[in-house]
Design an enzyme around this catalytic site. Structure first.
Site, PDB file in Angstrom:
ATOM      1  N   ASP A  36      26.662   5.590  21.734  1.00 39.12           N
ATOM      2  CA  ASP A  36      25.984   6.496  19.870  1.00 39.12           C
ATOM      3  C   ASP A  36      27.652   6.828  19.944  1.00 39.12           C
ATOM      4  OD1 ASP A  36      24.747   8.107  18.356  1.00 39.12           O
ATOM      5  OD2 ASP A  36      22.644   6.854  20.017  1.00 39.12           O
ATOM      6  N   ASP A  59      30.761   2.850  17.716  1.00 42.11           N
ATOM      7  CA  ASP A  59      30.449   2.312  16.537  1.00 42.11           C
ATOM      8  C   ASP A  59      30.012   1.618  16.446  1.00 42.11           C
ATOM      9  OD1 ASP A  59      29.960   2.712  14.359  1.00 42.11           O
ATOM     10  OD2 ASP A  59      31.752   3.661  13.431  1.00 42.11           O
ATOM     11  N   VAL A  60      28.923   0.627  16.408  1.00 44.42           N
ATOM     12  CA  VAL A  60      28.247  -0.572  16.432  1.00 44.42           C
ATOM     13  C   VAL A  60      29.189  -1.447  14.852  1.00 44.42           C
ATOM     14  CG1 VAL A  60      26.143  -0.496  18.350  1.00 44.42           C
ATOM     15  CG2 VAL A  60      26.137  -0.297  15.092  1.00 44.42           C
ATOM     16  N   ASN A  86      19.541  -1.588  19.521  1.00 47.24           N
ATOM     17  CA  ASN A  86      19.026  -0.735  18.710  1.00 47.24           C
ATOM     18  C   ASN A  86      19.303  -0.067  17.751  1.00 47.24           C
ATOM     19  OD1 ASN A  86      16.078   1.192  20.149  1.00 47.24           O
ATOM     20  ND2 ASN A  86      17.966   2.375  19.472  1.00 47.24           N
ATOM     21  N   TYR A 151      17.256  -1.346   3.596  1.00 51.79           N
ATOM     22  CA  TYR A 151      16.594  -1.087   5.381  1.00 51.79           C
ATOM     23  C   TYR A 151      15.657  -2.616   5.772  1.00 51.79           C
ATOM     24  CZ  TYR A 151      14.171  -0.018  10.284  1.00 51.79           C
ATOM     25  OH  TYR A 151      14.459   0.580  10.548  1.00 51.79           O
ATOM     26  N   LYS A 155      17.607  -5.647   8.574  1.00 52.77           N
ATOM     27  CA  LYS A 155      16.232  -6.081   9.835  1.00 52.77           C
ATOM     28  C   LYS A 155      15.578  -7.267   9.140  1.00 52.77           C
ATOM     29  CE  LYS A 155      16.011  -1.913  11.137  1.00 52.77           C
ATOM     30  NZ  LYS A 155      16.864  -2.451  12.822  1.00 52.77           N
TER      31      LYS A 155
HETATM   32  N1  NAD Z   1      11.874   4.966  13.137  1.00 56.46           N
HETATM   33  C1  NAD Z   1      11.497   4.034  12.954  1.00 56.46           C
HETATM   34  O1  NAD Z   1       9.729   4.677  12.924  1.00 56.46           O
HETATM   35  C2  NAD Z   1      11.289   2.788  13.755  1.00 56.46           C
HETATM   36  C3  NAD Z   1      10.047   2.267  12.235  1.00 56.46           C
HETATM   37  C4  NAD Z   1      10.911   0.757  13.366  1.00 56.46           C
HETATM   38  C5  NAD Z   1      11.885  -0.007  13.828  1.00 56.46           C
HETATM   39  N2  NAD Z   1      12.611   1.412  13.704  1.00 56.46           N
HETATM   40  C6  NAD Z   1      14.037   0.716  14.622  1.00 56.46           C
HETATM   41  O2  NAD Z   1      13.879   1.442  16.249  1.00 56.46           O
HETATM   42  C7  NAD Z   1      15.629   1.705  16.301  1.00 56.46           C
HETATM   43  C8  NAD Z   1      16.184   2.900  16.443  1.00 56.46           C
HETATM   44  O3  NAD Z   1      15.338   4.233  15.964  1.00 56.46           O
HETATM   45  P1  NAD Z   1      14.801   5.230  16.289  1.00 56.46           P
HETATM   46  O4  NAD Z   1      12.932   5.543  15.443  1.00 56.46           O
HETATM   47  O5  NAD Z   1      14.786   6.310  17.712  1.00 56.46           O
HETATM   48  O6  NAD Z   1      15.136   6.158  15.145  1.00 56.46           O
HETATM   49  P2  NAD Z   1      16.491   7.004  15.832  1.00 56.46           P
HETATM   50  O7  NAD Z   1      17.699   6.998  14.241  1.00 56.46           O
HETATM   51  O8  NAD Z   1      16.166   8.005  16.538  1.00 56.46           O
HETATM   52  O9  NAD Z   1      18.013   6.214  16.389  1.00 56.46           O
HETATM   53  C9  NAD Z   1      19.488   5.867  15.954  1.00 56.46           C
HETATM   54  C10 NAD Z   1      20.528   6.083  16.610  1.00 56.46           C
HETATM   55  O10 NAD Z   1      21.138   5.029  16.282  1.00 56.46           O
HETATM   56  C11 NAD Z   1      22.836   5.748  16.669  1.00 56.46           C
HETATM   57  N3  NAD Z   1      22.900   5.191  15.307  1.00 56.46           N
HETATM   58  C12 NAD Z   1      23.707   4.847  14.200  1.00 56.46           C
HETATM   59  N4  NAD Z   1      24.509   4.629  13.689  1.00 56.46           N
HETATM   60  C13 NAD Z   1      25.205   4.799  14.793  1.00 56.46           C
HETATM   61  C14 NAD Z   1      26.699   3.687  14.859  1.00 56.46           C
HETATM   62  N5  NAD Z   1      27.071   2.864  13.771  1.00 56.46           N
HETATM   63  N6  NAD Z   1      27.012   3.104  16.169  1.00 56.46           N
HETATM   64  C15 NAD Z   1      25.730   3.726  17.304  1.00 56.46           C
HETATM   65  N7  NAD Z   1      25.307   4.327  16.765  1.00 56.46           N
HETATM   66  C16 NAD Z   1      24.263   4.645  15.975  1.00 56.46           C
HETATM   67  C17 NAD Z   1      22.029   7.564  15.813  1.00 56.46           C
HETATM   68  O11 NAD Z   1      22.545   7.985  16.032  1.00 56.46           O
HETATM   69  C18 NAD Z   1      20.571   7.660  16.868  1.00 56.46           C
HETATM   70  O12 NAD Z   1      20.555   8.148  17.962  1.00 56.46           O
HETATM   71  C19 NAD Z   1      16.187   1.201  15.552  1.00 56.46           C
HETATM   72  O13 NAD Z   1      16.776  -0.480  15.700  1.00 56.46           O
HETATM   73  C20 NAD Z   1      15.369   1.975  13.968  1.00 56.46           C
HETATM   74  O14 NAD Z   1      15.498   0.627  12.820  1.00 56.46           O
HETATM   75  C21 NAD Z   1      12.574   2.628  14.216  1.00 56.46           C
END
Ligand code: NAD
Length: 259
Positions: A36, A59-60, A86, A151, A155
Site C-alpha cells: 500500500d 504504488d500499484v 484490491n 470510476y 472497474k
Molecule cells: N468503498 C466502497 O463503497 C466500495 C464499493 C465497491 C467496491 N469498492 C472497492 O473495494 C476496494 C477496496 O476499497 P475500500 O472500500 O477498502 O476503500 P479504501 O480507500 O479504504 O481502500 C483502498 C486502499 O487502496 C490504497 N491505494 C490507493 N492508491 C494506491 C496505490 N497507488 N498503490 C497502492 N495502494 C493504493 C489506499 O491507500 C487504501 O488503503 C477498491 O478496489 C474499491 O474500488 C469499494
C-alpha cells in the site's frame, strides 16, 4: 483452513476492505504481504497480524515498485500463490467535473495497477505451475451509476482484464477472477462526506429494493475473495462475482409479494 500455507500479496491492505481481506487470509492459514502507499496504517495492520503478515510499500501504478515487491516476496517466501488486486482510488464527479487527469488517475490505479500486478506475478506463478488472482471490482463495474463515470469505466475495464487474462492464463494453472461488491470502506467517500450526508434519504433509497436491502460488510467481501483465492474455486475462471445483496438481480416491489 481454506488458504493453509498460501503465500499472498494483497494490495491496498492498509485499511478497509484490503485490511479485512488480510485478516481473513491469515485466519485461513495464509502468509500475507500487504502492499500500500499508506505506510503507517499498513505497518499497523501487519503488526496486528503478527508473524504471518508483512508490510511493503507499493504504488500499484508503478512498475518498478511492483518489481521490488515481487522480488522481495520471492526472496522471503520462495513463491507467490495468490495476488489480490484490491487497491483503488475514487473520484466522484459528473462528466463536466471530471478532468482528463482525474480520469487518467482512475485508470492508472484501478485498472493499470491491476494489470501491472498481474504482469509482475505471472512469470513466477507460471514457473511453479499455477496461482490465483482475485481482482476487487465493484457493483459500478456491473451496472452504470451517475456521478462516478471515471470510476465505473475503470472497474468495467478491470472486469474485462479479468476475463481476458483468465483465458490467457488458464492453461498455465492460473485462475483470474473478480468480486464486485456493493459496499466497502466509508473512508473512501470522505472527501464528499458532507454532501453525501445531506442526501442520505437518496442513498438509503438506492439500497432499499435489493433482495438484501443493505450494503455489504467488509467480512462478506473478504469471504468472497477467500473463496476465489482458495482451491475450493478450482473450476472458476473469469468470474465476476457480485457481492451485492441481489442488486443486479432486479428490483424488489414490496406489494408484489402479496399477489
Ligand atoms: N468503498 C466502497 O463503497 C466500495 C464499493 C465497491 C467496491 N469498492 C472497492 O473495494 C476496494 C477496496 O476499497 P475500500 O472500500 O477498502 O476503500 P479504501 O480507500 O479504504 O481502500 C483502498 C486502499 O487502496 C490504497 N491505494 C490507493 N492508491 C494506491 C496505490 N497507488 N498503490 C497502492 N495502494 C493504493 C489506499 O491507500 C487504501 O488503503 C477498491 O478496489 C474499491 O474500488 C469499494
Amino acid at each position: 483452513m481454506l488458504l493453509d500455507g498460501k503465500r499472498a500479496i494483497i494490495t491496498g491492505g492498509a485499511r478497509g476492505t484490503g485490511a479485512t481481506i488480510a485478516r481473513r487470509f491469515v485466519e485461513e492459514g495464509a502468509r500475507v504481504v500487504i502492499g500500500d502507499v499508506r505506510e503507517d496504517e499498513g505497518r499497523a495492520v501487519a503488526g496486528e497480524l503478527g508473524e504471518a503478515a508483512r508490510f511493503a510499500r507499493l504504488d500499484v501504478a508503478n512498475e518498478e515498485s511492483w518489481r521490488q515487491l515481487v522480488d522481495g516476496c520471492l526472496a522471503a517466501e520462495g513463491r507467490i500463490d495468490v495476488l489480490v488486486n484490491n487497491a483503488a482510488v475514487l473520484h466522484m464527479g459528473n462528466i463536466e467535473n471530471t478532468s482528463l487527469d482525474d480520469f487518467r488517475r482512475q485508470l492508472e490505479v484501478n485498472t493499470l495497477g491491476a494489470f501491472a500486478g498481474i504482469r509482475a506475478v505471472v512469470p513466477s506463478m507460471k514457473r511453479k505451475g499455477g496461482g490465483a488472482i482475485v481482482n476487487v471490482a465493484s457493483l459500478d463495474g456491473l451496472i452504470g451509476m451517475n456521478g462516478v463515470s471515471a470510476y465505473a469505466a475503470s472497474k468495467w475495464g478491470l472486469r474485462g482484464l479479468t476475463k481476458a487474462t483468465a483465458l490467457e492464463l488458464g492453461r498455465d494453472g492460473i485462475r483470474v477472477n473478480a468480486v464486485c461488491p456493493a459496499g466497502g470502506n466509508g473512508q473512501m467517500f470522505a472527501p464528499w462526506g458532507d454532501q453525501l450526508a445531506a442526501m442520505e434519504d437518496q442513498t438509503r433509497a438506492y439500497v432499499a429494493d435489493r433482495a438484501i436491502p443493505r450494503e455489504a460488510t467488509l467480512v462478506e467481501i473478504a469471504d468472497a475473495v477467500v473463496f476465489l483465492a482458495s482451491d475450493r474455486s478450482s473450476f472458476c475462471a473469469g468470474v465476476d462475482l457480485p457481492v451485492d445483496g441481489g442488486h443486479t438481480s432486479g428490483s424488489f416491489v414490496a406489494g408484489f409479494n402479496r399477489f
